[in-house]
Enzyme design. Sequence first.
Site, PDB file in Angstrom:
ATOM      1  N   CYS A 128       0.834  -1.201   0.000  1.00 53.49           N
ATOM      2  CA  CYS A 128       0.000   0.000   0.000  1.00 53.49           C
ATOM      3  C   CYS A 128       0.871   1.254   0.000  1.00 53.49           C
ATOM      4  CB  CYS A 128      -0.926  -0.013   1.220  1.00 53.49           C
ATOM      5  SG  CYS A 128      -2.191   1.283   1.208  1.00 53.49           S
ATOM      6  N   CYS A 129       1.889   1.285   0.869  1.00 53.74           N
ATOM      7  CA  CYS A 129       2.801   2.429   0.911  1.00 53.74           C
ATOM      8  C   CYS A 129       3.553   2.586  -0.407  1.00 53.74           C
ATOM      9  CB  CYS A 129       3.795   2.261   2.054  1.00 53.74           C
ATOM     10  SG  CYS A 129       3.113   2.564   3.698  1.00 53.74           S
ATOM     11  N   CYS A 211      -0.986   8.132   7.468  1.00 55.67           N
ATOM     12  CA  CYS A 211      -2.346   7.868   7.004  1.00 55.67           C
ATOM     13  C   CYS A 211      -3.233   7.489   8.196  1.00 55.67           C
ATOM     14  CB  CYS A 211      -2.340   6.736   5.983  1.00 55.67           C
ATOM     15  SG  CYS A 211      -1.484   7.148   4.441  1.00 55.67           S
ATOM     16  N   CYS A 214      -3.554   3.853   9.588  1.00 53.87           N
ATOM     17  CA  CYS A 214      -2.324   3.217  10.076  1.00 53.87           C
ATOM     18  C   CYS A 214      -1.637   4.022  11.182  1.00 53.87           C
ATOM     19  CB  CYS A 214      -1.346   3.019   8.917  1.00 53.87           C
ATOM     20  SG  CYS A 214      -2.002   2.047   7.545  1.00 53.87           S
ATOM     21  N   CYS A 237       7.764   3.856   5.882  1.00 56.19           N
ATOM     22  CA  CYS A 237       6.895   3.680   4.719  1.00 56.19           C
ATOM     23  C   CYS A 237       7.682   3.356   3.455  1.00 56.19           C
ATOM     24  CB  CYS A 237       6.047   4.917   4.497  1.00 56.19           C
ATOM     25  SG  CYS A 237       6.999   6.426   4.196  1.00 56.19           S
TER      26      CYS A 237
END
Length: 241
Positions: A128-129, A211, A214, A237
Amino acid sequence: MSEAIVHASSAGTHGRDLRRLAERAGEELESAAASDILRWAVEHFGTDWCVASSMEDAVLSHLASQVMPGIDVVFLDTGYHFAETLGMRDAVGAVLPVTVRTVLPLRTVGEQDAEFGPRLHERNPTLCCAMRKVEPLNRALAPYRAWASGLRRADSPSRAGTRVVEWDAKHDMVKLNPIAAWTDADVDSYVEENGLLVNPLLYDGYGSIGCAPCTRRLLPGEDSRAGRWAGTTKTECGLHT
């Protein structure tokens, strides 16, 4: 020798020169003031550098704007930010003499969910990162020869070795960390002395702001980044490693 080979050879030499420049500056500027480190960037790169900001505060953006008004400030809008962070971005752009450049991922959150399934940040936060932060930053930095970040050695043990100027091998460019040696007290003093904006979440129990899905508030005794990806082994990240 073909033009393509000449170009490649020249680019390689240029990269080696920049690396030597960064490594030498990392030693010579270790004890320099943050503003002097940024003036060094102006001297060597002119307008060909930028600031990357997560919008936790306006310290680095303010410092850079003092040595180069109109400096590009890159903000990665992941689609998962707290409303307070987006408000901070807008306020920095309105109050300081900087040019805020908002960079978006290639996929919207909805498009990512459709392709990879909902809540990818829970199942594979690294992927995702990579899509929502790392790839956008790669695109954002492409026009520059150097960039500045707000990394500090006091942030976490993994950042204790951060140099004030270093070679960013991932992007083949010079990276400036002008406040690397600053303590939390140094940041607080600079904010107070200059009347700077601070993300309000820092006054609401958050030590480091990423985010929303998270990031959690800190527990007593935790370091400032313990609330990021809590419950996992992930600590970065990928933007700085």
